[in-house]
Motif scaffolding. Structure first.
Motif, PDB file in Angstrom:
ATOM      1  N   PRO A   1       0.812  -1.222   0.000  1.00 42.62           N
ATOM      2  CA  PRO A   1       0.000   0.000   0.000  1.00 42.62           C
ATOM      3  C   PRO A   1       0.841   1.265   0.000  1.00 42.62           C
ATOM      4  O   PRO A   1       1.980   1.278   0.475  1.00 42.62           O
ATOM      5  N   SER A   2       0.264   2.322  -0.543  1.00 41.64           N
ATOM      6  CA  SER A   2       0.923   3.625  -0.582  1.00 41.64           C
ATOM      7  C   SER A   2       1.048   4.196   0.826  1.00 41.64           C
ATOM      8  O   SER A   2       0.420   3.697   1.776  1.00 41.64           O
ATOM      9  N   ASP A   3       1.832   5.236   0.949  1.00 38.03           N
ATOM     10  CA  ASP A   3       2.018   5.889   2.237  1.00 38.03           C
ATOM     11  C   ASP A   3       0.671   6.348   2.804  1.00 38.03           C
ATOM     12  O   ASP A   3      -0.155   6.935   2.094  1.00 38.03           O
ATOM     13  N   LYS A   4       0.442   6.068   4.079  1.00 40.18           N
ATOM     14  CA  LYS A   4      -0.766   6.449   4.811  1.00 40.18           C
ATOM     15  C   LYS A   4      -2.022   5.740   4.292  1.00 40.18           C
ATOM     16  O   LYS A   4      -3.150   6.180   4.539  1.00 40.18           O
ATOM     17  N   LYS A   5      -1.832   4.630   3.584  1.00 41.74           N
ATOM     18  CA  LYS A   5      -2.952   3.830   3.110  1.00 41.74           C
ATOM     19  C   LYS A   5      -2.800   2.388   3.594  1.00 41.74           C
ATOM     20  O   LYS A   5      -1.717   1.944   3.983  1.00 41.74           O
ATOM     21  N   ILE A   6      -3.906   1.661   3.570  1.00 40.42           N
ATOM     22  CA  ILE A   6      -3.881   0.224   3.795  1.00 40.42           C
ATOM     23  C   ILE A   6      -4.701  -0.422   2.681  1.00 40.42           C
ATOM     24  O   ILE A   6      -5.400   0.267   1.928  1.00 40.42           O
ATOM     25  N   PHE A   7      -4.603  -1.744   2.566  1.00 42.66           N
ATOM     26  CA  PHE A   7      -5.389  -2.457   1.575  1.00 42.66           C
ATOM     27  C   PHE A   7      -6.701  -2.941   2.176  1.00 42.66           C
ATOM     28  O   PHE A   7      -6.765  -3.324   3.351  1.00 42.66           O
ATOM     29  N   LEU A   8      -7.737  -2.942   1.353  1.00 46.36           N
ATOM     30  CA  LEU A   8      -8.992  -3.616   1.660  1.00 46.36           C
ATOM     31  C   LEU A   8      -9.132  -4.752   0.656  1.00 46.36           C
ATOM     32  O   LEU A   8      -9.125  -4.531  -0.554  1.00 46.36           O
ATOM     33  N   PHE A   9      -9.248  -5.983   1.161  1.00 47.07           N
ATOM     34  CA  PHE A   9      -9.468  -7.157   0.323  1.00 47.07           C
ATOM     35  C   PHE A   9     -10.900  -7.619   0.558  1.00 47.07           C
ATOM     36  O   PHE A   9     -11.291  -7.871   1.701  1.00 47.07           O
ATOM     37  N   THR A  10     -11.687  -7.726  -0.514  1.00 47.64           N
ATOM     38  CA  THR A  10     -13.105  -8.038  -0.328  1.00 47.64           C
ATOM     39  C   THR A  10     -13.666  -8.848  -1.488  1.00 47.64           C
ATOM     40  O   THR A  10     -13.174  -8.779  -2.621  1.00 47.64           O
ATOM     41  N   ASN A  11     -14.719  -9.600  -1.192  1.00 46.61           N
ATOM     42  CA  ASN A  11     -15.460 -10.345  -2.210  1.00 46.61           C
ATOM     43  C   ASN A  11     -16.713  -9.599  -2.645  1.00 46.61           C
ATOM     44  O   ASN A  11     -17.537 -10.150  -3.385  1.00 46.61           O
ATOM     45  N   GLU A  12     -16.884  -8.377  -2.192  1.00 47.84           N
ATOM     46  CA  GLU A  12     -18.151  -7.656  -2.366  1.00 47.84           C
ATOM     47  C   GLU A  12     -18.610  -7.608  -3.816  1.00 47.84           C
ATOM     48  O   GLU A  12     -19.801  -7.751  -4.101  1.00 47.84           O
ATOM     49  N   ASN A  13     -17.689  -7.395  -4.756  1.00 47.41           N
ATOM     50  CA  ASN A  13     -18.085  -7.256  -6.164  1.00 47.41           C
ATOM     51  C   ASN A  13     -17.862  -8.528  -6.962  1.00 47.41           C
ATOM     52  O   ASN A  13     -17.878  -8.499  -8.200  1.00 47.41           O
ATOM     53  N   ASN A  14     -17.677  -9.646  -6.271  1.00 48.64           N
ATOM     54  CA  ASN A  14     -17.468 -10.905  -6.974  1.00 48.64           C
ATOM     55  C   ASN A  14     -18.731 -11.321  -7.725  1.00 48.64           C
ATOM     56  O   ASN A  14     -19.829 -11.311  -7.179  1.00 48.64           O
ATOM     57  N   THR A  15     -18.571 -11.706  -9.002  1.00 50.81           N
ATOM     58  CA  THR A  15     -19.710 -12.135  -9.817  1.00 50.81           C
ATOM     59  C   THR A  15     -19.587 -13.592 -10.255  1.00 50.81           C
ATOM     60  O   THR A  15     -20.393 -14.056 -11.058  1.00 50.81           O
ATOM     61  N   SER A  16     -18.558 -14.296  -9.753  1.00 55.12           N
ATOM     62  CA  SER A  16     -18.370 -15.709 -10.091  1.00 55.12           C
ATOM     63  C   SER A  16     -18.800 -16.574  -8.914  1.00 55.12           C
ATOM     64  O   SER A  16     -18.610 -16.210  -7.753  1.00 55.12           O
ATOM     65  N   ASP A  17     -19.363 -17.729  -9.227  1.00 57.55           N
ATOM     66  CA  ASP A  17     -19.820 -18.643  -8.179  1.00 57.55           C
ATOM     67  C   ASP A  17     -18.625 -19.149  -7.380  1.00 57.55           C
ATOM     68  O   ASP A  17     -17.784 -19.880  -7.905  1.00 57.55           O
ATOM     69  N   PRO A  18     -18.507 -18.788  -6.103  1.00 59.21           N
ATOM     70  CA  PRO A  18     -17.334 -19.179  -5.324  1.00 59.21           C
ATOM     71  C   PRO A  18     -17.340 -20.642  -4.889  1.00 59.21           C
ATOM     72  O   PRO A  18     -16.385 -21.102  -4.269  1.00 59.21           O
ATOM     73  N   SER A  19     -18.401 -21.376  -5.212  1.00 55.89           N
ATOM     74  CA  SER A  19     -18.422 -22.795  -4.854  1.00 55.89           C
ATOM     75  C   SER A  19     -17.666 -23.636  -5.874  1.00 55.89           C
ATOM     76  O   SER A  19     -17.367 -24.807  -5.628  1.00 55.89           O
ATOM     77  N   ALA A  20     -17.356 -23.050  -7.031  1.00 51.24           N
ATOM     78  CA  ALA A  20     -16.702 -23.802  -8.098  1.00 51.24           C
ATOM     79  C   ALA A  20     -15.191 -23.863  -7.916  1.00 51.24           C
ATOM     80  O   ALA A  20     -14.563 -24.893  -8.133  1.00 51.24           O
ATOM     81  N   ALA A  21     -14.576 -22.755  -7.548  1.00 52.61           N
ATOM     82  CA  ALA A  21     -13.118 -22.685  -7.406  1.00 52.61           C
ATOM     83  C   ALA A  21     -12.788 -21.531  -6.476  1.00 52.61           C
ATOM     84  O   ALA A  21     -13.632 -20.677  -6.197  1.00 52.61           O
ATOM     85  N   ALA A  22     -11.543 -21.510  -5.999  1.00 52.17           N
ATOM     86  CA  ALA A  22     -11.114 -20.415  -5.127  1.00 52.17           C
ATOM     87  C   ALA A  22     -11.224 -19.087  -5.872  1.00 52.17           C
ATOM     88  O   ALA A  22     -10.895 -18.984  -7.052  1.00 52.17           O
ATOM     89  N   ILE A  23     -11.681 -18.077  -5.170  1.00 49.24           N
ATOM     90  CA  ILE A  23     -11.919 -16.753  -5.750  1.00 49.24           C
ATOM     91  C   ILE A  23     -10.891 -15.763  -5.197  1.00 49.24           C
ATOM     92  O   ILE A  23     -10.691 -15.684  -3.980  1.00 49.24           O
ATOM     93  N   ALA A  24     -10.243 -15.015  -6.091  1.00 50.38           N
ATOM     94  CA  ALA A  24      -9.310 -13.975  -5.664  1.00 50.38           C
ATOM     95  C   ALA A  24     -10.095 -12.769  -5.164  1.00 50.38           C
ATOM     96  O   ALA A  24     -11.017 -12.287  -5.837  1.00 50.38           O
TER      97      ALA A  24
END
Length: 238
Positions: free
Chosen positions: A94-117
């Motif tokens: 992450p850039s200075d004074k920032k952190i990362f947010l990792f989320t599945n919120e906008n995922n449109t693929s079925d996560p039961s089929a394979a691991a989702i990034a």
């Protein structure tokens, strides 16, 4: 009486710098609102090496959970970096004074089929006040919204206000995700996570897993999500 727990979801951390592909450079821990959520849903979490798994008390009369999570309920986990050299071996930092947010919120693929990034984006971490610096040089409307998209506060600025700092007081509001939108004909979104305790905790990122309405948790070992890092490379001249 036999008590059984079922997996709600699992998040794996991966890094191709390592031979086994596992990234054990972080301590993963649930944030306060998630601790309360898990307790109220009779759920627990397990964190080991490069993954975190959430488990929930199973329904003794069926395949589901005794107290299932509602749709759009979210679990949040902090990522505390424990390998100081991580920035030297990793492209994603992450850039200075920032952190990362990792989320599945906008995922449109079925996560039961394979691991989702999980989707990754930079956000700002703050305490009970959100300090937002106006970016737009045009006349602009600032809107503070909560994680549900509800508008909490609004402020208008005239043209030429770029660089002005505006403070949103949220000390009476819950901890968590907020957005500030700048609307000057086009809309730009800036994301903040408000938690005064985390400000002093040197977190690298936050993982947010949402019980998506299109892919509700099935409590059968799926879904599995992953956060992947890639090795930093450099050109050496001999």
């Amino acid at each position: 009486m036999v008590t059984s727990f079922k997996s709600i979801f699992q998040v794996n951390l991966l890094h191709n710098f390592y031979t086994d592909g596992k990234c054990s450079d972080f301590v993963l821990f649930p944030l306060n609102e998630t601790i309360d959520l898990l307790r109220n849903r009779q759920a627990v979490f397990r964190s080991k090496d490069n993954y975190i798994r959430t488990l929930i008390l199973g329904d003794s009369s069926g395949p589901g959970a005794a107290v299932p999570l509602e749709k759009n309920e979210s679990c949040y986990f902090g990522m505390r970096l424990i390998t100081p050299s991580f920035s030297n071996i990793t492209n994603e930092y992450p850039s200075d004074k920032k952190i990362f947010l990792f989320t599945n919120e906008n995922n449109t693929s079925d996560p039961s089929a394979a691991a989702i990034a999980l989707e990754r984006k930079e956000i700002a971490l703050c305490g009970p006040v959100i300090n937002h610096t106006v970016v737009s040089a045009a006349g602009v409307t600032l809107k503070l919204k909560n994680v549900s998209g509800q508008v909490i506060q609004t402020k208008n600025y005239a043209a030429g206000s770029a660089g002005t700092n505006h403070q949103f007081d949220i000390q009476r509001l819950p901890k968590g995700l907020y957005t500030v939108t700048e609307d000057d004909g086009a809309t730009t979104i800036y994301t903040y996570y408000a938690d005064n305790d985390l400000v002093f905790d040197s977190v690298f990122g936050i993982i947010r897993i949402v019980n998506q309405p299109d892919f509700l948790f099935t409590y059968d070992g799926k879904p599995i999500y992953q956060v992947s890092f890639t090795s930093r490379s450099s050109l050496w001249n001999y």
